[in-house]
Write a protein that holds these residues in place. Structure first.
Motif, short mmCIF file in Angstrom:
data_model
loop_
_atom_site.label_atom_id
_atom_site.label_comp_id
_atom_site.label_asym_id
_atom_site.label_seq_id
_atom_site.Cartn_x
_atom_site.Cartn_y
_atom_site.Cartn_z
N ARG A 473 47.42 49.36 48.81
CA ARG A 473 46.96 48.95 47.49
C ARG A 473 46.97 47.43 47.38
NH1 ARG A 473 50.48 49.95 43.04
NH2 ARG A 473 49.65 48.28 41.74
N GLU A 474 48.04 46.85 47.90
CA GLU A 474 48.13 45.39 47.85
C GLU A 474 46.98 44.76 48.63
OE1 GLU A 474 51.91 43.97 49.21
OE2 GLU A 474 51.37 41.89 48.72
N THR A 475 46.67 45.37 49.82
CA THR A 475 45.56 44.85 50.62
C THR A 475 44.27 44.88 49.82
OG1 THR A 475 46.66 45.80 52.54
CG2 THR A 475 44.38 45.10 52.83
N ARG A 476 44.00 46.03 49.20
CA ARG A 476 42.75 46.14 48.43
C ARG A 476 42.69 45.10 47.32
NH1 ARG A 476 43.55 51.44 49.61
NH2 ARG A 476 44.68 51.92 47.71
N GLU A 477 43.84 44.92 46.65
CA GLU A 477 43.84 43.92 45.57
C GLU A 477 43.56 42.53 46.10
OE1 GLU A 477 47.58 44.33 43.64
OE2 GLU A 477 47.00 46.23 42.67
N ARG A 478 44.22 42.20 47.23
CA ARG A 478 44.02 40.86 47.79
C ARG A 478 42.58 40.65 48.26
NH1 ARG A 478 48.70 38.06 49.39
NH2 ARG A 478 47.25 36.47 50.09
N VAL A 479 42.00 41.71 48.88
CA VAL A 479 40.60 41.59 49.32
C VAL A 479 39.71 41.32 48.12
CG1 VAL A 479 38.66 42.81 50.35
CG2 VAL A 479 40.92 43.02 51.38
N SER A 480 39.95 42.06 47.04
CA SER A 480 39.13 41.85 45.84
C SER A 480 39.30 40.44 45.32
CB SER A 480 39.53 42.85 44.74
OG SER A 480 39.27 44.15 45.18
N ALA A 489 30.28 39.77 44.65
CA ALA A 489 30.50 40.94 43.81
C ALA A 489 31.40 41.93 44.54
CB ALA A 489 29.16 41.59 43.46
N PRO A 490 32.32 42.59 43.81
CA PRO A 490 33.29 43.48 44.49
C PRO A 490 32.65 44.61 45.29
CG PRO A 490 33.65 43.40 42.09
CD PRO A 490 32.55 42.47 42.38
N HIS A 491 31.48 45.10 44.84
CA HIS A 491 30.91 46.26 45.54
C HIS A 491 30.43 45.87 46.95
CE1 HIS A 491 27.12 44.50 44.03
NE2 HIS A 491 26.61 45.04 45.11
N LEU A 492 30.29 44.57 47.19
CA LEU A 492 29.82 44.14 48.52
C LEU A 492 30.87 44.38 49.61
CD1 LEU A 492 27.98 40.83 47.61
CD2 LEU A 492 26.98 43.02 48.19
N GLN A 493 32.14 44.61 49.20
CA GLN A 493 33.18 44.88 50.19
C GLN A 493 32.83 46.07 51.07
OE1 GLN A 493 37.06 45.41 48.39
NE2 GLN A 493 36.61 43.77 46.95
#
Lengths: 683, 337
Positions: A473-480, A489-493
């Protein structure tokens, strides 16, 4: 007005595929007079290359000119038979290409490739063809034409190849010469020489030019009139002086505000990148094609068909609101305030050297040859500073980047990052902290992202690898967060890199680099493959991130204007050695190292009213295998003092404030030079 | 260039030496002992033991390899020809000469008496097939790749896929039904003897046709792919926009560049045609090299297997060398660096 040489009327070009047709050029009208030089400026995808190919009658199997006329010398090229087209290519219009290395047949000798033209079109005998080819090669200033003709393309340098391509075009005695970004990818001094040549040949033969480029500086230098293209439309057309003095279309004005200038830097001016991206060809906006990205877009006005309007004599603009100021008002958040450097040395090179052993002997025996890529580099960078390394190809600037990033060990000297010597440590031998402290952004974003991973993947991997994020979860937050930081834009991840634009890919690369929270970011030509407006946006982004993170940036570039804008300190390298080093302001004013002076005078200035001093380097950069014993630059130096330059390593002359010039000429004499750029005398 | 070729020749000799060692190891260590294989299934244990001692099969591997190499190069006598063994192995060339591959137990004759005739037969078949496959595939490949997506391209590509995907035994039978059974032009088998009243040429027709059909489809596709790629290169655009006619663009600018990539693949076909045409040779009872190798393997004829494998390897290494040289000749960037 006399009949123009080339007149394009209502041209429409479509590309058809199994999924349907897209319109590359909807309705284009322009004309070029005999002997005139017409520049077409625009960014990738604006249809400028399509236009050239339509003129040449070579749109490929899926391209079609579906409406309009292209009149050349009174004949409509769109109606021409294959035979007529061949004759036209051989006698009327010829072309100079981008990337001369790819434009020449690698398995055919230069002479044969050139002689084909007179043999095919003039019925010349081989002897006549050879004589004419040699004459033209002399005209394009290639020394020893006979030996050039006996060589294969890979045996010539990039600049020489471009001269050969120009010679090939001239052999057809064209009335119109189409130039497709002929200097993109060439070193700045080579570019200047090629541009000189184009100008000289134009004077000599009276050939009309259509010159397409994304480099506004080049346009200012070689063109009489300029057309600006956006999404297949001509949005503005004016004389070169008028368009620089008085740009009217919002796109032109924004584009001009993205061009780095030698008289400003990050403290005095901000780039104003264009928000958003060009619409895709299959979803062309209604009315003004620039509307969706324009700050002055007015519903009801701009979404209807927009005619070209004459705003002055010879000045056409496709905008209904061009007199309104709000079109161009920059939003306050667009202004970039650069960070001040901290008084702490983050990076220091001390007598750093890198030598490659070339072996090259039978079964590895005998004494090998050595290639000296870096020798005795000495400089340091403070926290939060941008230090730029400039030089032409072969100057060793990328080698330094590789050593710094640990991709190759140095062979001598020390390289201190936060006080730790990393010179001999490859990335494998470095501790995770040391690896994380130095991160890289590369030149070609297409090649650095794995096409089979999503854009967010490399960022997440760096976070985990360096322990910056523990849980998923922390990884996803940091990536965002990182994607937000690089304005993606976040969807580009979740997108694959293949679906991102060049600028977006480079933003992902920057997010990946900053995921490790580096102290030093090495950016090796990070924007040279990008369009001007994208380049401006990336540069602004780097400055904004630097402001919050305090990272030291090593910016490697061949673009002096960009370096002028971005850097605090500049290192000028030639053949592996430092020629001059100093604060950015001091470097761009006399005294100059003669090499810096030559580099500066070669920069095409985006202002037609400015005359640059004419200094051209003769010959080619010597091979780094047999380096000159004394000053590296001695063989090509226009201000060479004498034998001392060949034999004795020049002293470092201190101009104060850390400004060092490695030259045998004393400072007083170096100081006594005219400035490089002079406003044109009135009249 | 001379240094390059010399360097490659030295490499070739070393490769061959290493390969011969591997061949020796693999054949000598196949199941069953060498003495038993030499004597056949009906020999008594006493005979086998005697031979085992005479051949010193207890010696370490490297020693035995050295001895084998000695016999091959004519330094040592061939132990099998020793009259004491009463094997009745006789070689008119004597028991010590260069290139002594030993004695074939299957054919009851020196390997040299058997192998070269078979190789000659196969070389005849392969030579004719190769001489047809190469120009045919080049022409068809260039025609197809010249205009990607045109009807010529599609026709040739489909033809290529169909012929490659039909196995040789199927096309062999199919062609015989047409040319032999219905039209009566050719015989069903090709033993290369004229006793049955069929000319050698008529006996060669079907095997050659089968090989050409099977192999050219593959080569055509390689050439086509390379040609199509080259036709999209910027320098082809340069040639077109120079005002050259299409024919000159293709012949002068495209073909040579398009040959660079498939050149190696074309030469690899030589290897296939020499040692990989077992199926075709078997279908037509053709007395060829591939079929001989198959028979030798089935009857554990060690000397013949070793000799045949070594020859096949030599051919493979020589074609590799040729393809490297040809590659350098076609590509000035390699030749001149």
């Amino acid at each position: 007005m006399t009949t123009p040489l080339l007149s394009i009327e209502g041209l429409r070009v479509e590309y058809r595929s199994s999924t349907g047709a897209v319109t590359a050029i909807p309705d284009l009208t322009l004309s070029v007079a005999a002997g005139e030089s017409y520049g077409i400026v625009g960014e990738s995808g604006c249809g400028k290359s399509t236009l050239l190919m339509a003129i040449m009658g070579h749109l490929g199997i899926n391209g079609f000119a579906t409406a309009g006329r292209i009149l050349f010398d009174g004949r409509d090229l769109l109606q021409a038979s294959a035979q007529e087209l061949m004759r036209m290519r051989g006698h009327g219009i010829s072309m100079v290409y981008q990337d001369p290395s790819a434009a020449l047949n690698p398995t055919m000798k230069i002479g044969r490739q050139l002689m084909e033209v007179p043999l095919q079109h003039d019925g010349a005998s081989p002897k006549e063809a050879r004589a004419r080819t040699e004459r033209i090669l002399t005209d394009v200033h290639l020394p020893d034409p006979a030996s050039v003709m006996a060589r294969y393309p890979h045996q010539l340098s990039g600049g020489q190849k471009q001269r050969v391509v120009i010679a090939m075009a001239l052999l057809a005695n064209p009335k119109l010469l189409l130039l497709d970004e002929p200097t993109t990818g060439l070193d700045v001094t080579v570019e200047a020489a090629v541009l000189d040549l184009v100008g000289e040949l134009r004077d000599k033969y009276g050939t009309a030019l259509v010159y397409i480029t994304h480099n506004v500086g080049v346009v200012a230098k070689v063109c009489d009139r300029v057309g600006v293209m956006y999404l297949g439309d001509l949005v503005e057309e004016a004389s070169v002086k008028e368009i620089f003095a008085n740009p009217r279309h919002p796109y032109t004005r924004r584009l001009m505000a993205c061009v780095p200038r030698l008289d400003h830097d990050k403290h005095t001016i901000s780039f104003l990148p264009i928000p958003g991206q060009p619409a895709p060809l299959h979803a062309r906006p209604q009315g003004c094609c620039f509307g969706p990205r324009c700050t002055g877009f007015a519903p009801g006005l701009c979404d209807r068909a927009i005619p070209l309007e004459a705003v002055a004599k010879g000045h056409l603009v496709r905008c209904v609101r061009h007199e309104r100021d709000d079109l161009f008002a920059p939003a306050p958040q667009e202004l970039v305030v650069p960070v001040e450097a901290r008084d702490e040395t983050v990076l220091a090179a001390e007598h750093l050297g890198k030598v490659y052993d070339l072996g090259g002997t039978l079964f590895g025996m005998g004494s090998g040859r050595q290639l000296i890529a870096n020798e005795d580099l000495n400089f340091e960078a403070k926290g939060g500073e941008v230090i730029a390394i400039v030089g032409e190809s072969g100057s060793g600037k990328s080698t330094f980047a590789r050593v710094l990033a640990g991709l190759q060990p140095a062979t001598s000297g020390r390289l201190l990052v936060l006080g730790q010597d990393l010179a001999q440590l490859g990335a494998k031998q470095r501790t995770p902290q040391q690896v994380g402290a130095v991160q890289m952004v590369f030149q070609n974003p297409d090649a650095t992202l794995n096409p089979s991973h999503s854009a967010g993947f490399p960022v997440a991997r760096v976070l985990r690898k360096f322990g910056k994020a523990k849980s998923g979860r922390e990884t996803r937050e940091r990536v965002s967060k990182l994607f937000e930081m690089v304005r993606l834009a976040p969807h580009l991840q979740r997108q694959r890199p293949g679906r991102l634009s060049g600028g977006q890919k480079q933003r992902v690369a920057i997010a990946r680099a900053f995921a490790a929270e580096p102290d030093v970011l090495v950016a090796d030509e990070p924007v040279s493959a990008l369009d001007v407006s994208v380049q401006a946006a990336i540069v602004n982004l780097l400055l904004q991130i630097q402001k919050t993170q305090g990272t030291t940036i090593v910016f490697i570039s061949h673009d002096l204007a960009l370096v002028r804008h971005l850097a605090d300190h500049v290192v000028v390298m030639y053949l592996g050695k430092v020629m001059e080093i100093g604060p950015v302001r001091a470097l761009f004013e006399p005294p100059f190292h003669p090499y810096t002076e030559a580099l500066l005078s070669a920069v095409p200035v985006p202002d037609p009213t400015v005359e640059s001093k004419h200094i051209r380097l003769s010959g080619e950069t010597p091979s780094p295998i047999n380096v000159p014993k004394g000053c590296r630059f001695a063989t090509r130096c226009p201000r060479k003092v004498g034998a001392i330059c060949d034999d004795v390593v020049p002293p470092a002359r201190d101009n104060g404030d850390g400004h060092l010039i490695h030259c045998h000429i004393p400072l007083e004499r170096l100081r006594q030079v005219e400035p490089i750029f002079q406003p044109e005398a009135a009249g | 260039m001379v240094a390059f070729v010399l360097k490659r020749l030295v490499g070739l000799a070393l490769t061959l030496l290493a390969a011969s060692f591997l061949v020796f190891v693999v054949t000598e260590f196949s199941p069953g002992n060498v003495a038993r294989k030499t004597l056949g299934a009906y020999a008594t244990p006493a005979q086998v033991d005697l031979l085992y001692q005479r051949l010193k099969l207890d010696d370490p591997l490297l020693v035995r390899y050295g001895r084998w190499l000695g016999v091959l190069t004519g330094i040592l006598r061939d132990p099998l020809q020793d009259p004491d063994l009463k094997l009745d192995f006789r070689d008119p060339r004597g028991d010590r000469y260069f290139g002594n591959f030993g004695y074939s137990t299957l054919f009851k004759a020196p390997v040299n008496d058997v192998i070269w005739d078979r190789l000659k037969n196969t070389a005849l078949l392969a030579g004719i097939a190769f001489a047809i496959i190469v120009p045919l595939s080049l022409v068809l490949g260039v025609l197809a790749g010249m205009r990607e997506g045109s009807w010529i391209d599609r026709t040739i590509s489909i033809f290529g896929i169909v012929t490659t995907s039909i196995p040789e035994f199927a096309s062999g039978v199919f062609l015989f039904v047409i040319f032999g059974f219905w039209l009566g032009l050719v015989p069903g088998t090709s033993p290369l003897t004229t006793s049955a009243g069929w000319s050698i040429a008529s006996q060669l027709l079907l095997p050659v046709l089968v090989l050409v059909l099977y192999d050219s489809g593959y080569v055509v596709r390689m050439v086509r792919g390379s040609m199509a790629e080259v036709m999209n290169k910027p320098y082809i655009r340069t040639a077109i926009l120079k005002g050259l006619p299409h024919r000159a663009v293709v012949t002068r600018h495209a073909v040579r560049n398009a040959m660079i990539a498939p050149f190696t693949i074309i030469l690899l076909q030589i290897n296939f045609l020499i040692s990989g045409v077992v199926v075709t040779e078997t279908v037509f009872a053709y007395p060829g090299f591939g079929r001989m190798l198959l028979e030798a393997s089935l009857s554990k004829d060690i000397s013949l297997i070793e000799a045949a494998t070594l020859i096949a390897l030599t051919i493979a290494i020589v074609t590799q060398l040729l393809s490297d040289i040809g590659y350098a000749l076609l590509n000035p960037q390699i030749r001149l660096s």
